[in-house]
Design a protein around this motif. Sequence first.
Motif, PDB file in Angstrom:
ATOM      1  N   GLN A   1      -7.014   2.333  -1.078  1.00  0.00           N
ATOM      2  CA  GLN A   1      -5.622   2.798  -1.041  1.00  0.00           C
ATOM      3  C   GLN A   1      -4.820   2.101  -2.141  1.00  0.00           C
ATOM      4  O   GLN A   1      -4.761   0.879  -2.189  1.00  0.00           O
ATOM      5  CB  GLN A   1      -5.028   2.459   0.343  1.00  0.00           C
ATOM      6  CG  GLN A   1      -3.730   3.198   0.645  1.00  0.00           C
ATOM      7  CD  GLN A   1      -3.254   2.930   2.064  1.00  0.00           C
ATOM      8  OE1 GLN A   1      -4.011   2.442   2.902  1.00  0.00           O
ATOM      9  NE2 GLN A   1      -1.998   3.249   2.353  1.00  0.00           N
TER      10      GLN A   1
ATOM     11  N   TRP B   1      -7.859   7.897  -2.927  1.00  0.00           N
ATOM     12  CA  TRP B   1      -7.183   7.052  -1.925  1.00  0.00           C
ATOM     13  C   TRP B   1      -8.085   5.968  -1.357  1.00  0.00           C
ATOM     14  O   TRP B   1      -7.689   5.258  -0.429  1.00  0.00           O
ATOM     15  CB  TRP B   1      -6.596   7.927  -0.819  1.00  0.00           C
ATOM     16  CG  TRP B   1      -5.376   8.642  -1.316  1.00  0.00           C
ATOM     17  CD1 TRP B   1      -5.321   9.885  -1.864  1.00  0.00           C
ATOM     18  CD2 TRP B   1      -4.041   8.117  -1.374  1.00  0.00           C
ATOM     19  NE1 TRP B   1      -4.033  10.180  -2.249  1.00  0.00           N
ATOM     20  CE2 TRP B   1      -3.229   9.119  -1.952  1.00  0.00           C
ATOM     21  CE3 TRP B   1      -3.448   6.915  -0.994  1.00  0.00           C
ATOM     22  CZ2 TRP B   1      -1.862   8.947  -2.159  1.00  0.00           C
ATOM     23  CZ3 TRP B   1      -2.087   6.740  -1.188  1.00  0.00           C
ATOM     24  CH2 TRP B   1      -1.309   7.747  -1.767  1.00  0.00           C
TER      25      TRP B   1
ATOM     26  N   LEU C   1       0.833  -1.200   0.000  1.00  0.00           N
ATOM     27  CA  LEU C   1       0.000   0.000   0.000  1.00  0.00           C
ATOM     28  C   LEU C   1       0.871   1.254   0.000  1.00  0.00           C
ATOM     29  O   LEU C   1       1.874   1.323   0.712  1.00  0.00           O
ATOM     30  CB  LEU C   1      -0.912  -0.006   1.232  1.00  0.00           C
ATOM     31  CG  LEU C   1      -1.939  -1.142   1.277  1.00  0.00           C
ATOM     32  CD1 LEU C   1      -2.801  -1.018   2.536  1.00  0.00           C
ATOM     33  CD2 LEU C   1      -2.813  -1.137   0.024  1.00  0.00           C
TER      34      LEU C   1
ATOM     35  N   ARG D   1       0.286   9.117   1.614  1.00  0.00           N
ATOM     36  CA  ARG D   1      -0.827   9.912   2.146  1.00  0.00           C
ATOM     37  C   ARG D   1      -0.856   9.867   3.679  1.00  0.00           C
ATOM     38  O   ARG D   1      -1.076  10.890   4.328  1.00  0.00           O
ATOM     39  CB  ARG D   1      -2.161   9.437   1.584  1.00  0.00           C
ATOM     40  CG  ARG D   1      -3.310  10.338   2.013  1.00  0.00           C
ATOM     41  CD  ARG D   1      -4.629   9.921   1.401  1.00  0.00           C
ATOM     42  NE  ARG D   1      -5.653  10.905   1.676  1.00  0.00           N
ATOM     43  CZ  ARG D   1      -6.371  10.972   2.801  1.00  0.00           C
ATOM     44  NH1 ARG D   1      -6.152  10.106   3.766  1.00  0.00           N
ATOM     45  NH2 ARG D   1      -7.281  11.906   2.975  1.00  0.00           N
TER      46      ARG D   1
END
Lengths: 342, 342
Positions: free
Chosen positions: B258, B255, A262, A266
């Motif tokens: 993700q 996102w 992943l 972010r």
Amino acid sequence: MAQHLNRRVILSERATGLPTPKLFSIVEDDVPSPSVGEVLLNNIYVTADPGMKGWISMARNYASVETGTTMHSFSVGVVVESKHPNVAEGDVVAANTGWAEYAVADPERQTFRKVDPEAAPLSTALGVLGINGFTAYFGLLSVGQPKPGDTVVVSTAAGAVGSAVGQIAKIKGCRTVGIAGGPEKIALCTEIFGFDAAIDYKATGDLDAAIRAACPEGIDVYFDNVGGETLDIVLGQVNLHGRVVICGTAATDAWIPQPSGLRPERNLLVNRIKMEGVLTFDFADRYNEAHADLSEWLRDGNIRYREDIVDGLENAPAALAGLYEGRNMGRQLIRVRPDPFL
Amino acid sequence: MAQHLNRRVILSERATGLPTPKLFSIVEDDVPSPSVGEVLLNNIYVTADPGMKGWISMARNYASVETGTTMHSFSVGVVVESKHPNVAEGDVVAANTGWAEYAVADPERQTFRKVDPEAAPLSTALGVLGINGFTAYFGLLSVGQPKPGDTVVVSTAAGAVGSAVGQIAKIKGCRTVGIAGGPEKIALCTEIFGFDAAIDYKATGDLDAAIRAACPEGIDVYFDNVGGETLDIVLGQVNLHGRVVICGTAATDAWIPQPSGLRPERNLLVNRIKMEGVLTFDFADRYNEAHADLSEWLRDGNIRYREDIVDGLENAPAALAGLYEGRNMGRQLIRVRPDPFL
């Protein structure tokens, strides 16, 4: 020393996956002779380290071993011949001479360190009072920067580094949560190493929920020895301005091709998380500080450790392979010859 | 002020992908009244920021906007009514009142700052002497910690933040390499913003090789506004003890779920790289320092900037959508009414 033959373990073939014994060979040749400024060591203990996976893999790293040469390893031994003015025959030293009975070492290198075999068991110079303890100390304190009341999560929490991280974090007033595999390691975490909670990643069907339950106030410091999916999951639970110490990648068997996971950016941005790799050698000029603190904590009973010792240099490759099966229950050492200080 | 109607832009619907104008609506209602301690502002400029993608997405972040409320935005305007003892009618202030003609603001909030409209064009308070310049300043200097001679790579290098990062890095004695899309932006990078090299990621078939060619000594600091595959590629070229500043994620449209990318942990570990998210607001107590340095550099001609201004609050949603198509050629501002200081 020409009357002896020297046994050592060489790397025959680079690893494309996890280390196996057949990548190594035992050779016997003459005991080497130290040049001016060098010393000859007769080793007592050498080590099997999780990081060795990277040292012998196709993807080069900070300590890559060339095929045909002695496998790198930390070591403690006794000086049997010295051509260095500050080192005497009989001195006991920690170094990184590799998997060998005898080896030449250069005392000017940062990894060469005299050891007092009366102060603590000699083997601790390769564990809690050596590379593992120092890694835990600098990784946690310098990069992780724990504050009292922080929640500190540690992976491979029953291991030599992880157990030291957890105990140092407790000393610093943190709440500690360990992640480990199997009931024996979980018991070590909570009963021996004082973790406030421990999560058996092999037994839980939902690691994300299990970590969330163990960390109701989120995670301030993650000391990571595994990477992989566990890191992905933890990153989603790290608090504002949290710190992630990248110390090992045990969850990933091979890095060619580079595996996917992943995207972390972010989480890093939204919570302004710092994620940083740590290698003990970068702190070599502060080893004395770590050694002094860790020795005191050990004497006071605030730090405990476990060792898993196999006898015979020829068993080093199997001991290394065993690490990745999670078979060891403590710092994995190889006793090259009887420990004269026991 | 009850004789006026107030126009503002509200968020009607959260974004599942990139922002589009249809997520927003214009409403007209009464001009609000400040309570004790508050002031009423009549805005001149508001902004369209790349980070707004995150503010309106389903995945919550540090500045999430609720549907039915005024879209968040930085702003500069004039005080038309004050109920705060230290703020007078006619004061010019930078704040974050959102996409609105009139708005109430609380001067005690860190984002409220008086602006001298004679010292520099008012619009710079929303760009190089405001959020963009401050982001570049603190992200580069505090997190990136550039040293003279370092190679500093910047993504979205022709943008408001990226162009400031590159120019501050030059002031600090670094070699600067910009990454941007399209020949116009590449020309801005090298001809206006002084980058030593600029890479058009849209024109190169092999970004890894292009970066390697532009950074023959590797990368010491990566100031990242995009994340995604560019980050994956750059991480493989970051030098020992390099710093990666995570400032934006423009390359990723959404996102949830993700997205995946190459695992970063081995690069971080082997080269002991620090990767850290940065948000300007964390440095609010040091804005004066940034403002003083940036003002001096601007006066001396060491920092240049570009603006892209559209007229009319109703055009704010389209200006925002345009950001993600790379259409703007500078700091994207929306002029709510004529600038009285021009």
